[in-house]
Design a protein around this motif. Structure first.
Motif, PDB file in Angstrom:
ATOM      1  N   PRO A 248       0.806  -1.229   0.000  1.00 40.03           N
ATOM      2  CA  PRO A 248       0.000   0.000   0.000  1.00 40.03           C
ATOM      3  C   PRO A 248       0.835   1.273   0.000  1.00 40.03           C
ATOM      4  N   ALA A 249       1.981   1.264   0.682  1.00 42.21           N
ATOM      5  CA  ALA A 249       2.827   2.457   0.686  1.00 42.21           C
ATOM      6  C   ALA A 249       3.299   2.775  -0.722  1.00 42.21           C
ATOM      7  N   THR A 250       3.715   1.756  -1.455  1.00 47.11           N
ATOM      8  CA  THR A 250       4.170   1.942  -2.834  1.00 47.11           C
ATOM      9  C   THR A 250       3.025   2.398  -3.727  1.00 47.11           C
ATOM     10  N   VAL A 251       1.849   1.837  -3.515  1.00 44.23           N
ATOM     11  CA  VAL A 251       0.678   2.195  -4.330  1.00 44.23           C
ATOM     12  C   VAL A 251       0.374   3.687  -4.212  1.00 44.23           C
ATOM     13  N   TYR A 252       0.303   4.193  -2.978  1.00 41.33           N
ATOM     14  CA  TYR A 252      -0.057   5.603  -2.795  1.00 41.33           C
ATOM     15  C   TYR A 252       1.077   6.529  -3.226  1.00 41.33           C
ATOM     16  N   MET A 253       2.323   6.104  -3.039  1.00 43.74           N
ATOM     17  CA  MET A 253       3.436   6.928  -3.527  1.00 43.74           C
ATOM     18  C   MET A 253       3.452   6.981  -5.048  1.00 43.74           C
ATOM     19  N   ASP A 254       3.218   5.849  -5.700  1.00 45.94           N
ATOM     20  CA  ASP A 254       3.197   5.828  -7.167  1.00 45.94           C
ATOM     21  C   ASP A 254       2.090   6.717  -7.713  1.00 45.94           C
ATOM     22  N   LEU A 255       0.919   6.654  -7.088  1.00 43.97           N
ATOM     23  CA  LEU A 255      -0.189   7.490  -7.538  1.00 43.97           C
ATOM     24  C   LEU A 255       0.139   8.973  -7.387  1.00 43.97           C
ATOM     25  N   MET A 256       0.728   9.341  -6.260  1.00 44.35           N
ATOM     26  CA  MET A 256       1.051  10.747  -6.034  1.00 44.35           C
ATOM     27  C   MET A 256       2.175  11.194  -6.961  1.00 44.35           C
ATOM     28  N   ARG A 257       3.151  10.333  -7.185  1.00 42.11           N
ATOM     29  CA  ARG A 257       4.245  10.683  -8.106  1.00 42.11           C
ATOM     30  C   ARG A 257       3.718  10.831  -9.530  1.00 42.11           C
ATOM     31  N   TYR A 258       2.805   9.964  -9.912  1.00 37.60           N
ATOM     32  CA  TYR A 258       2.216  10.089 -11.245  1.00 37.60           C
ATOM     33  C   TYR A 258       1.401  11.372 -11.355  1.00 37.60           C
ATOM     34  N   ALA A 259       0.659  11.706 -10.288  1.00 35.06           N
ATOM     35  CA  ALA A 259      -0.145  12.936 -10.313  1.00 35.06           C
ATOM     36  C   ALA A 259       0.742  14.167 -10.504  1.00 35.06           C
ATOM     37  N   PHE A 260       1.865  14.212  -9.800  1.00 29.15           N
ATOM     38  CA  PHE A 260       2.756  15.364  -9.892  1.00 29.15           C
ATOM     39  C   PHE A 260       3.614  15.341 -11.157  1.00 29.15           C
ATOM     40  N   MET A 261       4.099  14.149 -11.545  1.00 25.11           N
ATOM     41  CA  MET A 261       5.103  14.057 -12.610  1.00 25.11           C
ATOM     42  C   MET A 261       4.745  12.966 -13.627  1.00 25.11           C
ATOM     43  N   PRO A 262       3.675  13.120 -14.389  1.00 23.75           N
ATOM     44  CA  PRO A 262       3.266  12.056 -15.319  1.00 23.75           C
ATOM     45  C   PRO A 262       4.309  11.760 -16.393  1.00 23.75           C
ATOM     46  N   GLU A 263       5.112  12.772 -16.766  1.00 23.57           N
ATOM     47  CA  GLU A 263       6.120  12.549 -17.800  1.00 23.57           C
ATOM     48  C   GLU A 263       7.187  11.549 -17.362  1.00 23.57           C
ATOM     49  N   SER A 264       7.399  11.425 -16.051  1.00 26.45           N
ATOM     50  CA  SER A 264       8.408  10.486 -15.546  1.00 26.45           C
ATOM     51  C   SER A 264       8.030   9.044 -15.834  1.00 26.45           C
ATOM     52  N   PHE A 265       6.759   8.799 -16.163  1.00 27.88           N
ATOM     53  CA  PHE A 265       6.285   7.446 -16.443  1.00 27.88           C
ATOM     54  C   PHE A 265       6.198   7.187 -17.955  1.00 27.88           C
ATOM     55  N   ASP A 266       6.662   8.147 -18.757  1.00 29.55           N
ATOM     56  CA  ASP A 266       6.571   8.041 -20.212  1.00 29.55           C
ATOM     57  C   ASP A 266       7.869   7.473 -20.782  1.00 29.55           C
ATOM     58  N   LYS A 267       7.799   6.269 -21.341  1.00 26.18           N
ATOM     59  CA  LYS A 267       8.993   5.624 -21.900  1.00 26.18           C
ATOM     60  C   LYS A 267       9.500   6.332 -23.151  1.00 26.18           C
ATOM     61  N   LYS A 268       8.622   7.058 -23.842  1.00 24.46           N
ATOM     62  CA  LYS A 268       9.056   7.795 -25.023  1.00 24.46           C
ATOM     63  C   LYS A 268      10.022   8.916 -24.650  1.00 24.46           C
ATOM     64  N   ILE A 269       9.907   9.389 -23.425  1.00 25.97           N
ATOM     65  CA  ILE A 269      10.763  10.486 -22.968  1.00 25.97           C
ATOM     66  C   ILE A 269      12.000   9.967 -22.241  1.00 25.97           C
ATOM     67  N   TYR A 270      11.798   8.997 -21.339  1.00 25.56           N
ATOM     68  CA  TYR A 270      12.895   8.555 -20.485  1.00 25.56           C
ATOM     69  C   TYR A 270      13.378   7.134 -20.775  1.00 25.56           C
TER      70      TYR A 270
END
Length: 310
Positions: A248-270
């Motif tokens: 659960p800790a990872t789940v909520y951190m991933d959601l918040m990180r995606y909310a703030f920084m969606p580009e960090s999850f884009d393989k076309k960019i990184y």
């Protein structure tokens, strides 16, 4: 000389009735008896103003003896971020494997500290407030809920600084920032459920409060707060990777990180450095929130009449 009168014995129509029958006849009930679950929910709702007022008062009083006062609500997570960045980002070079590492780290620290602080405060919420419990009659669940509200208030204050950190790291606000609200609501439900579980455990076993920092620290290290764990678990069997993704800790951190920084999850960019968002993560977050809250609430309610006694 007349015979002495036995004042404790029922007379007239009450003669021969057991104490239970007498209580039923005159509508008496056991003092402090646990109400039914629907009644308990109604009592809690009726005291919602007490919960928020208690939480706000405790939050204001928390740092009154410190010279910097309420600034410590922001300084504490920032200092944690600075230490973690030095150790894990610079020395262990985790910053090289994660996009926008400073923002990524700070989001993880702030989010995890919300759960960590709520659970720790919930563990001591009954044992540290026995005077209040024994002096006033109110649903005891008000206390762990109020302490979770305190931690939520602290996080909301810290969010101002967190947003500034994210913006300084050249992250452009997008519509995904709106996902911060449902993420916080789900995590708050999850934290409240765990706080109520630990409140009951802590009320009966005071030593658990000494153990909790070690358990929570272990949880922090295995949850990927300071470094990405995806590279470490990719060689695990798929079933264990799936189990780990439900942390659960990872789940909520991933959601918040995606909310703030969606580009960090884009393989076309990184490319290979892009972060991975598990499939059905909203289902995971919702499941943890509902299950933890319902189980925690019922578990705490079951011992309602025992808190503050003995």
């Amino acid at each position: 000389m007349s015979d002495p009168v036995n004042l404790s014995a029922p007379r007239g129509s009450d003669a021969g009735l057991t104490p239970k029958q007498l209580a039923d006849k005159y509508g008496l009930s056991v003092s402090g008896k646990r109400p039914s679950l629907p009644q308990y929910i109604r009592q809690l709702w009726a005291r919602r103003s007490f919960i928020t007022a208690f939480a706000t008062a405790r939050l204001v009083a928390q740092y009154t003896t410190a010279k910097l006062g309420q600034l410590w609500q922001v300084l504490t997570p920032l200092l944690n971020c600075a230490v973690f960045y030095l150790v894990f980002g610079v020395i262990m070079k985790s910053r090289d494997s994660v996009p926008v590492y400073i923002a990524w780290l700070c989001v993880g620290v702030f989010v995890f500290q919300f759960s960590q602080s709520a659970i720790q405060a919930g563990t001591r919420s009954i044992s540290d407030n026995l005077g209040l419990i024994r002096a006033l009659h109110f649903p005891r669940a008000c206390l762990p809920i109020a302490f979770t509200v305190i931690q939520l208030q602290q996080l909301l204050i810290s969010m101002v600084v967190l947003v500034a950190i994210v913006l300084v790291n050249n992250v452009t606000p997008t519509m995904t920032w709106l996902l911060i609200i449902p993420t916080l609501l789900l995590q708050s439900m999850f934290n409240t459920g765990l706080a109520m579980v630990m409140a009951r455990v802590g009320a009966k076993t005071s030593d658990i409060s000494q153990l909790m920092p070690f358990l929570l620290r272990t949880w922090m290290y295995v949850s990927g707060v300071m470094y990405s764990v995806s590279g470490y678990i990719k060689t695990w069997p798929e079933v264990w990777q799936t189990v780990y993704s439900w942390n659960p800790a990872t789940v909520y951190m991933d959601l918040m990180r995606y909310a703030f920084m969606p580009e960090s999850f884009d393989k076309k960019i990184y490319g290979d450095k892009a972060l991975i968002l598990p499939h059905h993560i909203w289902i995971m977050a919702g499941t943890w929130a509902v299950v933890a809250f319902v189980i925690g609430f019922v578990f705490f309610w079951k011992s309602e009449e025992e808190y503050g006694r003995g």
